[in-house]
Design a protein around this motif. Structure first.
Motif, PDB file in Angstrom:
ATOM      1  N   ASN A  61      -3.199  18.195  26.591  1.00 29.50           N
ATOM      2  CA  ASN A  61      -3.468  16.856  26.065  1.00 29.50           C
ATOM      3  C   ASN A  61      -2.228  15.975  26.048  1.00 29.50           C
ATOM      4  OD1 ASN A  61      -6.174  17.261  25.651  1.00 29.50           O
ATOM      5  ND2 ASN A  61      -6.152  16.578  23.528  1.00 29.50           N
ATOM      6  N   ASN A  62      -1.091  16.531  26.461  1.00 28.34           N
ATOM      7  CA  ASN A  62       0.157  15.781  26.481  1.00 28.34           C
ATOM      8  C   ASN A  62       0.551  15.537  27.933  1.00 28.34           C
ATOM      9  OD1 ASN A  62       2.616  14.621  26.039  1.00 28.34           O
ATOM     10  ND2 ASN A  62       3.416  16.250  24.733  1.00 28.34           N
ATOM     11  N   HIS A  63       0.356  14.318  28.424  1.00 23.20           N
ATOM     12  CA  HIS A  63       0.610  14.014  29.826  1.00 23.20           C
ATOM     13  C   HIS A  63       2.072  13.668  30.084  1.00 23.20           C
ATOM     14  CE1 HIS A  63      -3.915  12.787  30.074  1.00 23.20           C
ATOM     15  NE2 HIS A  63      -3.742  14.084  29.949  1.00 23.20           N
ATOM     16  N   GLN A  64       2.887  13.714  29.072  1.00 22.50           N
ATOM     17  CA  GLN A  64       4.320  13.485  29.200  1.00 22.50           C
ATOM     18  C   GLN A  64       5.059  14.761  28.792  1.00 22.50           C
ATOM     19  OE1 GLN A  64       5.769  10.661  30.306  1.00 22.50           O
ATOM     20  NE2 GLN A  64       3.956   9.356  30.406  1.00 22.50           N
TER      21      GLN A  64
ATOM     22  N   GLU B 122      -8.215  16.302  16.619  1.00 22.39           N
ATOM     23  CA  GLU B 122      -9.282  15.294  16.566  1.00 22.39           C
ATOM     24  C   GLU B 122      -8.960  14.185  15.572  1.00 22.39           C
ATOM     25  OE1 GLU B 122     -13.254  16.782  16.154  1.00 22.39           O
ATOM     26  OE2 GLU B 122     -12.901  18.458  17.515  1.00 22.39           O
ATOM     27  N   SER B 123      -8.152  14.499  14.569  1.00 19.93           N
ATOM     28  CA  SER B 123      -7.780  13.471  13.593  1.00 19.93           C
ATOM     29  C   SER B 123      -6.917  12.378  14.214  1.00 19.93           C
ATOM     30  CB  SER B 123      -7.036  14.109  12.413  1.00 19.93           C
ATOM     31  OG  SER B 123      -5.763  14.575  12.804  1.00 19.93           O
ATOM     32  N   PHE B 124      -6.346  12.648  15.405  1.00 23.80           N
ATOM     33  CA  PHE B 124      -5.568  11.636  16.124  1.00 23.80           C
ATOM     34  C   PHE B 124      -6.458  10.705  16.936  1.00 23.80           C
ATOM     35  CE2 PHE B 124      -1.901  14.922  16.399  1.00 23.80           C
ATOM     36  CZ  PHE B 124      -1.515  14.589  15.111  1.00 23.80           C
ATOM     37  N   GLY B 125      -7.768  10.980  16.957  1.00 28.53           N
ATOM     38  CA  GLY B 125      -8.683  10.140  17.699  1.00 28.53           C
ATOM     39  C   GLY B 125      -8.747  10.460  19.183  1.00 28.53           C
TER      40      GLY B 125
ATOM     41  N   LEU C 272       6.946  35.102  14.297  1.00 31.81           N
ATOM     42  CA  LEU C 272       5.883  34.395  14.999  1.00 31.81           C
ATOM     43  C   LEU C 272       4.914  33.778  14.002  1.00 31.81           C
ATOM     44  CD1 LEU C 272       2.900  36.033  15.113  1.00 31.81           C
ATOM     45  CD2 LEU C 272       4.211  37.536  16.584  1.00 31.81           C
ATOM     46  N   ILE C 273       4.244  32.766  14.481  1.00 27.66           N
ATOM     47  CA  ILE C 273       3.220  32.076  13.706  1.00 27.66           C
ATOM     48  C   ILE C 273       1.924  32.107  14.505  1.00 27.66           C
ATOM     49  CG2 ILE C 273       2.462  29.900  12.699  1.00 27.66           C
ATOM     50  CD1 ILE C 273       4.800  30.880  11.204  1.00 27.66           C
ATOM     51  N   GLU C 274       0.850  32.569  13.882  1.00 26.97           N
ATOM     52  CA  GLU C 274      -0.468  32.461  14.490  1.00 26.97           C
ATOM     53  C   GLU C 274      -1.184  31.256  13.894  1.00 26.97           C
ATOM     54  OE1 GLU C 274      -2.728  36.032  14.192  1.00 26.97           O
ATOM     55  OE2 GLU C 274      -1.298  37.219  15.375  1.00 26.97           O
ATOM     56  N   ILE C 275      -1.899  30.534  14.744  1.00 26.01           N
ATOM     57  CA  ILE C 275      -2.578  29.314  14.306  1.00 26.01           C
ATOM     58  C   ILE C 275      -4.058  29.408  14.644  1.00 26.01           C
ATOM     59  CG2 ILE C 275      -2.686  26.802  14.525  1.00 26.01           C
ATOM     60  CD1 ILE C 275       0.248  26.898  15.390  1.00 26.01           C
ATOM     61  N   ASN C 276      -4.890  29.154  13.664  1.00 26.53           N
ATOM     62  CA  ASN C 276      -6.338  29.187  13.850  1.00 26.53           C
ATOM     63  C   ASN C 276      -6.757  28.068  14.805  1.00 26.53           C
ATOM     64  OD1 ASN C 276      -9.160  28.708  13.475  1.00 26.53           O
ATOM     65  ND2 ASN C 276      -9.059  29.913  11.590  1.00 26.53           N
ATOM     66  N   PRO C 277      -7.447  28.378  15.905  1.00 24.41           N
ATOM     67  CA  PRO C 277      -7.850  27.348  16.871  1.00 24.41           C
ATOM     68  C   PRO C 277      -8.687  26.225  16.267  1.00 24.41           C
ATOM     69  CG  PRO C 277      -8.103  29.523  17.834  1.00 24.41           C
ATOM     70  CD  PRO C 277      -7.796  29.731  16.378  1.00 24.41           C
ATOM     71  N   SER C 278      -9.594  26.544  15.346  1.00 21.79           N
ATOM     72  CA  SER C 278     -10.428  25.498  14.750  1.00 21.79           C
ATOM     73  C   SER C 278      -9.588  24.549  13.905  1.00 21.79           C
ATOM     74  CB  SER C 278     -11.540  26.120  13.903  1.00 21.79           C
ATOM     75  OG  SER C 278     -11.008  26.881  12.836  1.00 21.79           O
ATOM     76  N   PHE C 279      -8.558  25.089  13.240  1.00 19.81           N
ATOM     77  CA  PHE C 279      -7.659  24.241  12.464  1.00 19.81           C
ATOM     78  C   PHE C 279      -6.877  23.306  13.381  1.00 19.81           C
ATOM     79  CE2 PHE C 279      -3.125  24.025  11.071  1.00 19.81           C
ATOM     80  CZ  PHE C 279      -3.283  23.022  10.124  1.00 19.81           C
ATOM     81  N   LEU C 280      -6.331  23.833  14.477  1.00 18.81           N
ATOM     82  CA  LEU C 280      -5.569  22.998  15.408  1.00 18.81           C
ATOM     83  C   LEU C 280      -6.465  21.937  16.038  1.00 18.81           C
ATOM     84  CD1 LEU C 280      -2.745  22.665  16.713  1.00 18.81           C
ATOM     85  CD2 LEU C 280      -3.606  24.023  18.625  1.00 18.81           C
TER      86      LEU C 280
ATOM     87  N   LEU D 119       3.549  20.570  17.128  1.00 14.92           N
ATOM     88  CA  LEU D 119       3.155  21.226  18.370  1.00 14.92           C
ATOM     89  C   LEU D 119       2.367  20.279  19.269  1.00 14.92           C
ATOM     90  CD1 LEU D 119       2.055  24.742  17.063  1.00 14.92           C
ATOM     91  CD2 LEU D 119       4.153  24.178  18.295  1.00 14.92           C
ATOM     92  N   LEU D 120       1.494  19.476  18.665  1.00 13.68           N
ATOM     93  CA  LEU D 120       0.693  18.552  19.458  1.00 13.68           C
ATOM     94  C   LEU D 120       1.527  17.421  20.043  1.00 13.68           C
ATOM     95  CD1 LEU D 120      -2.441  18.365  17.146  1.00 13.68           C
ATOM     96  CD2 LEU D 120      -2.303  19.474  19.385  1.00 13.68           C
ATOM     97  N   LYS D 121       2.567  17.031  19.326  1.00 14.17           N
ATOM     98  CA  LYS D 121       3.384  15.893  19.761  1.00 14.17           C
ATOM     99  C   LYS D 121       4.584  16.301  20.609  1.00 14.17           C
ATOM    100  CE  LYS D 121       5.872  11.823  18.038  1.00 14.17           C
ATOM    101  NZ  LYS D 121       5.276  10.943  19.048  1.00 14.17           N
TER     102      LYS D 121
END
Length: 276
Positions: A158-161, A92-95, A79-87, A150-152
């Protein structure tokens, strides 16, 4: 190659790989996102009052402070844990709007995520001492890649598709079906209608779809409808009943039930949280 237990924390996240472990006796929750991945065998997790059974290469995302419990792991635990502030910073860098992301609590299967994990495992194989700076630096830089994937390529608020592009090469028949479903997602599809798109019998179609996608054809369609409804919920200019019906749901009760199962809250609570 059999690796030993590896635990590497960092500011961006935490990497965990274990050959020896104990099953968890109680539900737990953490302040991080978790990518739980079935690496070399099935794993079972208790999540949101149900048990999710993952097969090899399937994964599920767990949001911060969501109760979960590991019930069974056949081989390695990964498993991978991801810091919420980092994600959030990567997002936000995607605008896009600066809001916290909620991942769908559904089983997913995506070759891009699998390739990332295979690369990390291969690098771990090459580096005998996993505490050395080289592997730590590689892992630290790889977290940004994972966050983007993960975001894409996963299902979240945030992903409507739903990601389908990869099916073009790995499973053209599935791509043809999902493309048709996306074009007419509001229509009252039956399993026969879906199978007819590629002229398959419903048994083989349903089995193949679930093997490739990770969920049944109808479940995929319902989740797609749910994702498409998120935009309307965020706009706050349509009633929740109209939002559900416009997305193709047969009733608001079905919509509310699925939304609660996938995101852990009601559509109304989601709207209030988003627009407050």
């Amino acid at each position: 190659m059999q690796h030993g237990n590896v635990l590497i924390p960092s500011k961006k996240g935490l990497f965990l790989y274990k050959n020896t472990f104990q099953q968890e006796s109680l539900l737990r929750s953490d302040a991080s996102y978790k990518l739980i991945y079935a690496l070399n065998g099935p794993i079972h997790y208790h999540l949101s009052q149900r048990v999710e059974k993952l097969k090899v290469n399937q994964f599920i995302m767990v949001d911060p402070f969501t109760p979960h419990q590991q019930l069974f792991v056949e081989k390695q635990k990964f498993l991978i844990e991801i810091n919420p502030s980092f994600l959030k910073d990567v997002n936000e860098s995607f605008g896009v709007e600066p809001i916290d992301i909620a991942f769908a609590a559904v089983i997913q299967l995506n070759p891009m995520i699998t390739k990332w994990i295979e690369l990390v495992i291969e690098m771990m194989t090459l580096e005998e001492d996993h505490q050395q700076p080289m592997f730590r630096l590689f892992l630290e830089n790889s977290y940004t890649q994972l966050a983007i994937l993960l975001l894409k390529h996963t299902i979240h608020t945030n992903n409507h598709q739903l990601p389908t592009e990869h099916y073009q090469t790995v499973a053209p028949a599935i791509y043809k079906v999902t493309s048709s479903l996306r074009e007419a997602y509001q229509s009252p599809w039956s399993l026969n209608d879906m199978a007819a798109i590629i002229d398959w019998d419903i048994y083989h179609f349903s089995h193949y779809f679930k093997e490739i996608v990770g969920v049944s054809p109808y479940s995929w369609l319902q989740i797609y409808r749910l994702q498409r409804s998120l935009f309307s919920l965020k706009q706050n200019d349509t009633t929740i009943l109209d939002t559900a019906l416009n997305a193709g749901f047969s009733s608001i009760a079905v919509y509310n039930r699925l939304f609660k199962r996938v995101y852990g809250i009601s559509p109304r609570t989601f709207r209030n949280n988003f627009t407050k």
